[in-house]
Design an enzyme around this catalytic site. Structure first.
Site, short mmCIF file in Angstrom:
data_model
loop_
_atom_site.label_atom_id
_atom_site.label_comp_id
_atom_site.label_asym_id
_atom_site.label_seq_id
_atom_site.Cartn_x
_atom_site.Cartn_y
_atom_site.Cartn_z
N PHE A 1 5.02 0.67 6.93
CA PHE A 1 5.91 -0.48 6.83
C PHE A 1 6.38 -0.68 5.39
CE2 PHE A 1 3.19 -1.36 10.54
CZ PHE A 1 4.18 -1.48 11.51
N CYS A 2 5.48 -0.45 4.44
CA CYS A 2 5.87 -0.52 3.02
C CYS A 2 6.84 0.61 2.67
CB CYS A 2 4.64 -0.45 2.13
SG CYS A 2 3.47 -1.81 2.37
N TYR B 1 0.89 -1.16 0.00
CA TYR B 1 0.00 0.00 0.00
C TYR B 1 0.93 1.21 0.00
CZ TYR B 1 -3.36 -3.34 2.07
OH TYR B 1 -4.15 -4.43 2.34
N CYS C 1 1.28 2.94 3.45
CA CYS C 1 1.58 2.12 4.63
C CYS C 1 2.99 2.43 5.12
CB CYS C 1 1.46 0.64 4.26
SG CYS C 1 2.19 -0.48 5.47
#
Length: 387
Positions: free
Chosen positions: A120-121, A115, A118
């Site tokens: 974390f991404c 995403y 996001c």
């Protein structure tokens, strides 16, 4: 789905026109009905009925209705084909732009399922960009997640390596790839075995997946000494990487959804950057914004944040800057380390929102942040990826 609907409309149109041509003059019953057993064309009528088609309209009315269905189907097919070629052109443009990120001698084929908004991404993208590792992005629809339906692991990011090796969890992805580009003897699949998956049940009764050793690099003693020349630098990096995952990430949602206005602005950004259909985007923006405004209040309570959550964000960011100190450009010294990339990746998802502007104006993070922007944009870590 659009193509299927268009084909159905066209088929219905031809059925009506053909039945209309076979009618006896002055009647509403086709010749074929006199010679053949009648059957149900569309469910609900049962045997011996023709429910779903207006047979009593007469030949002229049926021909008009058939033409209407044909016209609707034709228009639908036209727009479907038009959309298909538009998507193909966009895909071709993306593929043409992909080589702009240099690749290393490792020549890994990397596909990141993500995403865009996001944190974390964003951490993974920061690592890949900094090290000059070329990768292809597949934006996952947050609602249906069809793009990762093949995966038993249903979260993002997921990184596929050479189309067969799957890496899950942002910290595992970063640690395993860093170990690979530094180490000279181990394969990526061998390195990945050093981060075993552990499943457990949390306090809410939900099964969660965690990974052991995810902040460790799997290197030899000499390689470790080369990466961490200063005493305590490895421990410091691991500490702040975990801090980014366990604390900093949880400050993002309460801040970007702090008010109804900020929640709407945040979801407007999410819909623009993410992969949503028109209807999904509308619901995501208005229903999602309302839901996340409520959830942000719960998160504030769960993590014992202040009434003004901006203060917690300011404090966390200033603590990070203080840990770097005045004598270092980055926590890694002259170049960013994995903690720098993790914190930068998390904070970057707020860009374009009021929370980001407030953070830049009311903390001491701006000089470090601008240096990180330059380091990732220019792939300054490419020389470290010499494998």
């Amino acid at each position: 789905m659009a193509a299927s609907c268009a084909r159905s409309l066209t088929k219905v149109g031809w059925t009506i026109l053909e039945s209309s041509a076979l009618r006896r003059p002055g009647t509403g019953v086709p010749f074929s009905a006199c010679r053949m057993p009648r059957r149900s064309y569309y469910g609900g009528g049962g045997t011996g009925t023709r429910s779903g088609l207006p047979w009593s309209l007469g030949a002229g009315g049926s021909r008009a209705l058939g033409c209407a269905f044909l016209l609707g189907g034709g228009v639908g097919i036209y727009h479907t084909v038009k959309l298909y070629w538009a998507q193909q052109r966009q895909l071709a443009q993306e593929q043409a732009q992909a080589p702009s990120t240099p690749s290393t001698s490792a020549s890994l084929s990397l596909t990141l399922y993500q995403y865009q908004t996001c944190p974390f991404c964003s951490k993974v993208r920061a690592f890949l960009d900094y090290h000059g590792l070329a990768y292809h992005v597949v934006e996952v629809n947050p609602v249906m997640r069809r793009e990762i339906k093949w995966s038993a692991y249903r979260k993002v990011p997921i990184l596929m390596v050479d189309e067969h090796l799957q890496l899950n969890d942002s910290s595992v992805i970063i640690s395993s790839l860093k170990s690979y580009v530094v180490s000279k003897g181990s394969s990526l699949s061998d390195i990945l075995r050093c981060y075993p998956e552990m499943k457990s049940v949390n306090d809410s009764g939900k099964e969660v997946t965690e990974y052991n050793n995810k902040y460790w690099l799997m290197l030899s003693q000499d390689e470790t000494a080369a990466v961490y020349p200063d005493k305590g630098s490895q421990k410091e990096e691991m500490k702040w990487r975990q801090w980014a995952d366990d604390w900093l990430v949880h400050l993002i949602s309460p801040n970007v959804y702090r008010s109804t206005g900020e929640a709407l602005a945040s979801f407007d950004y999410i819909v623009r950057e993410g992969k949503f259909g028109t209807l999904e985007g509308w619901f995501a923006k208005y229903v999602g914004a309302a839901a996340m405004f409520v959830i942000a209040k719960r998160l504030k309570s769960r993590h014992n944040l202040q009434d003004d959550v901006r203060q917690d964000l300011y404090k966390a960011v200033n603590n990070w800057v203080a840990a770097i100190g005045k004598k270092r450009k980055f926590m890694g010294g002259e170049q960013p380390n994995l903690a720098d990339l993790a914190v930068f990746g998390v904070l970057r998802v707020m860009e374009g929102l009021q929370a980001f502007d407030d953070m830049m104006a009311n903390t001491k993070v701006k000089p470090w942040y601008r240096r990180m922007e330059s380091a990732t944009r220019n792939h300054d870590g490419l020389s470290q990826s010499s494998r």
